[in-house]
Design an enzyme around this catalytic site. Structure first.
Site, mmCIF file in Angstrom:
data_model
loop_
_atom_site.group_PDB
_atom_site.id
_atom_site.type_symbol
_atom_site.label_atom_id
_atom_site.label_comp_id
_atom_site.label_asym_id
_atom_site.label_seq_id
_atom_site.Cartn_x
_atom_site.Cartn_y
_atom_site.Cartn_z
ATOM 1 N N CYS A 294 113.662 -6.572 82.582
ATOM 2 C CA CYS A 294 112.234 -6.641 82.276
ATOM 3 C C CYS A 294 111.696 -8.018 82.606
ATOM 4 O O CYS A 294 110.588 -8.189 83.081
ATOM 5 C CB CYS A 294 112.008 -6.365 80.805
ATOM 6 S SG CYS A 294 111.908 -4.644 80.500
ATOM 7 N N CYS A 445 115.428 -15.816 95.049
ATOM 8 C CA CYS A 445 114.812 -14.689 94.318
ATOM 9 C C CYS A 445 114.214 -15.268 93.049
ATOM 10 O O CYS A 445 114.001 -16.478 92.974
ATOM 11 C CB CYS A 445 115.842 -13.602 94.011
ATOM 12 S SG CYS A 445 117.083 -14.145 92.843
#
Lengths: 489, 144
Positions: A294, A445
């Site tokens: 999340c 990333c």
């Protein structure tokens, strides 16, 4: 014509074994039966005049009950039987006895304030005073005081659960306030477990709250859940989920599982009454870094409230033993397109934990990377990397570098890395020709995990150029990028 | 007439238990018989007959072939026994009646439901429908 009446149907025919009624066709025979035995009308038809399914007329061994057989001719020699259809089915969703026994319920009393406070529960036939006492006697562990935990903790406290333990080792961050409605601005940087304890006390001072500011591990899991009736899993990582699952199954404590991702959520009940556990439903988690958590993937603000509220509702139903619940079922909700479905999930006989021949008999220190098959092999070259500062220095010095951003396109919109080539991780192997094996290539990333996976994937695909990982990802380099953006463009 | 208690002896119980455990993970089912001249509010089960579950392929369902039920009735009548109830199992589900069970219940018949968890019988409960209302019927197992 003699007609045999099954014992199951005799109450409609004055308890006779055999009746003698005339009729040239099935239709005529049925009419005459009802004329002679008026009670039997209740066997053939329900209150609304519809044909009942449980009675069949067999002629010479064949079912001749349907409307099409009304004109079916009978002879005096026909052997006519009135037989029942005996059928049924298991409850579609599981129902259960209350987790909190009658003995424990009888030990608690509700005072006048509680009768006023829980009036709306007491009004419900399914809950009433007995149900409310069970809720008061219940002891529930909530693992994770984040987004899901916010809804679960507040509703369990509001519903009157007598003992609530909150386990969370993290602190409240500003970005948490978007979905973690348990915490407020003044809680930022405080431990979530302490903030949760305060919120519960603000709802109901008589609830016993235990705040544990630590992580679930193999060493403490069983101890942390000992003597509790139920565990609600609101954690946000696979390591905690699997460790918690193992501890709960081994200690015989059911788990209300909840998970959210972007716009979608899942709820299930695990390890209850012989139902499946997490390892039956998901034998192994996805490789570390492949699926963003999340924290990486994002979620819409009210989603956790929706999913967490369903978890709290399931928890209360289990405590009281009312209604049907999600043991052996997985509820999935898609809040973007408003679809929901309930899937059947079964206990697996091959499950290493709750299967027929279990191999896991105690909570083990969970080696996530090994479990996903991602553990570095001994001969594997370790991934080299730069810290944000090192990378910034190289860019400033104008060293030849190629920077590859392996995040998904929508993540890039949050913060672009100037000059980076965007190749989402799933397209890397196909697009490796865009890389230059003669110059240093840096992969980045959000948190520096998917980029390691990207480098290993390319190595496996045969790419031999020099590859480096941005340690800690863009999260760690955010401030440097923002400070230098103008200069680097 | 309505029964409020069901007596089953060990031997008959064994037949039922082994049949529902054998049919796990599908539902198992069968019939219960009492003596023809039996009277009173407490049912004494004299015999049980295992039936083929026609709905075995359909998970979580059972259905008996009416002709098979008839043949059992016919055979047991020779021993002066009459059909008085039905038993079936809920694999990995509790021993309670499902909505479908209640809808399909035959009035006056005793229903025994077994909860079979992981292949073993864990619970047994009795029910009866009388004037459209379902009542619990206590199940008592007697030795010998």
């Amino acid at each position: 014509m003699k007609i045999f009446i099954s014992a199951t149907l005799r109450s409609f025919f004055n308890r006779e074994h055999e009746i003698d009624v005339k009729g040239k066709t099935v239709g005529e025979l049925l009419e005459n039966i009802i004329k002679e035995y008026p009670d039997s009308k209740n066997a053939f038809y329900d209150e609304t005049g519809e044909r009942r399914g449980f009675i069949k007329l067999f002629v010479d061994g064949e079912d001749r009950t349907g409307r099409d057989y009304a004109v079916y001719s009978l002879s005096e020699k026909s052997k006519v039987l009135l037989l029942p259809v005996i059928a049924g089915g298991a409850p579609s969703l599981a129902q259960t006895e209350a987790l909190v026994s009658d003995e424990r319920r009888k030990e608690v009393e509700l005072d006048n304030t509680e009768i006023e406070r829980f009036n709306k529960h007491l009004l419900l036939r399914e809950i009433g005073v007995k149900g409310q006492k069970r809720i008061k006697a219940a002891k529930v562990v909530v693992v994770g005081a984040g987004a899901l935990g916010s809804a679960v903790i507040q509703y369990l406290a509001a519903a009157g659960v007598g003992t609530i333990k909150v386990i969370d080792s993290s602190a409240v961050a500003l970005e948490d306030l978007q979905s973690q409605v348990l915490h407020s601005l003044r809680d930022v940087k405080r431990p979530k477990s302490a903030s949760a304890r305060d919120s519960i006390r603000n709802i109901n001072r008589s609830i016993e709250v235990i705040a544990e500011n630590e992580d679930i591990s193999a060493d403490n899991a069983s101890e942390l859940i000992e003597d509790f009736d139920l565990v609600v899993d609101c954690s946000d990582n696979f390591k905690t989920r699997y460790t918690l699952n193992d501890a709960c199954i081994l200690n015989g404590i059911p788990v209300v599982f909840g998970a959210i991702y972007q716009f979608e959520g899942q709820v299930s009940i695990l390890g209850h009454n012989g139902g499946p556990c997490l390892r039956c439903v998901y034998p192994s988690p996805p490789p570390a870094g492949l699926v963003p958590s999340c924290a990486e993937g994002g979620t819409i603000s009210p989603l956790a409230g929706i999913v967490g509220s369903i978890q709290a509702n399931e928890a209360l139903k289990l405590i009281m033993g009312i209604g049907e619940h999600l043991s052996g079922k997985l509820l999935t909700v898609d809040t973007l397109y408003l679809n929901s479905s309930v899937l059947n999930v079964k206990r697996s006989c091959n499950c290493p934990l709750c299967g027929d021949t279990p191999t896991i008999t105690e909570v083990e220190t969970y080696d996530y990377e090994d479990f996903c098959g991602l553990k570095a092999k001994e001969d594997e070259v370790p991934v080299e990397g730069f810290t944000p500062e090192e990378l910034a220095k190289k860019i400033d010095a104008g060293e030849p570098l190629k920077i590859i951003d392996v995040r998904e396109p929508h993540e890039r919109a949050i913060l672009r890395f100037p000059g980076a080539v965007v190749i989402p991780i799933g397209q890397l192997v196909r697009r490796q020709k865009e890389l230059d094996p003669n110059i240093d290539t840096v992969f980045l990333c959000k948190q520096g995990k998917r980029s390691i996976l990207a480098i290993n994937t390319l190595r496996e695909a045969g790419y031999t150029g020099p590859m480096y990982n941005l340690k800690g990802g863009l999260d760690a380099m955010k401030d440097i990028v923002l400070a230098n953006e103008g200069g680097w463009l | 007439m309505s029964f409020n208690k069901i007596h089953i002896n060990d031997e008959v119980l064994k037949i039922m238990v082994s049949s529902v455990e054998a049919s796990y993970p599908a539902e198992g089912c069968g019939l219960l018989f009492k003596a023809d001249d039996h009277a009173g509010p407490e049912l004494k089960v004299k015999a049980a007959a295992v039936c083929f579950n026609e709905a075995k392929g359909v998970s979580e369902h059972y259905r008996m072939d009416p002709m098979e039920v008839f043949k059992h009735e016919e055979n047991r009548a020779k021993e002066n026994l009459s059909l008085s109830g039905i038993y079936h199992s809920h694999p990995d589900k509790p021993a309670i009646l499902s909505e479908e069970d209640i809808r399909e219940m035959l009035p006056g018949m005793v229903y025994i439901v077994f909860s079979v968890l992981s292949g073993k019988v864990k619970d047994i409960k009795g029910f009866i429908k009388h004037e459209n209302v379902v009542h619990y019927a206590e199940v008592e197992v007697q030795g010998g």
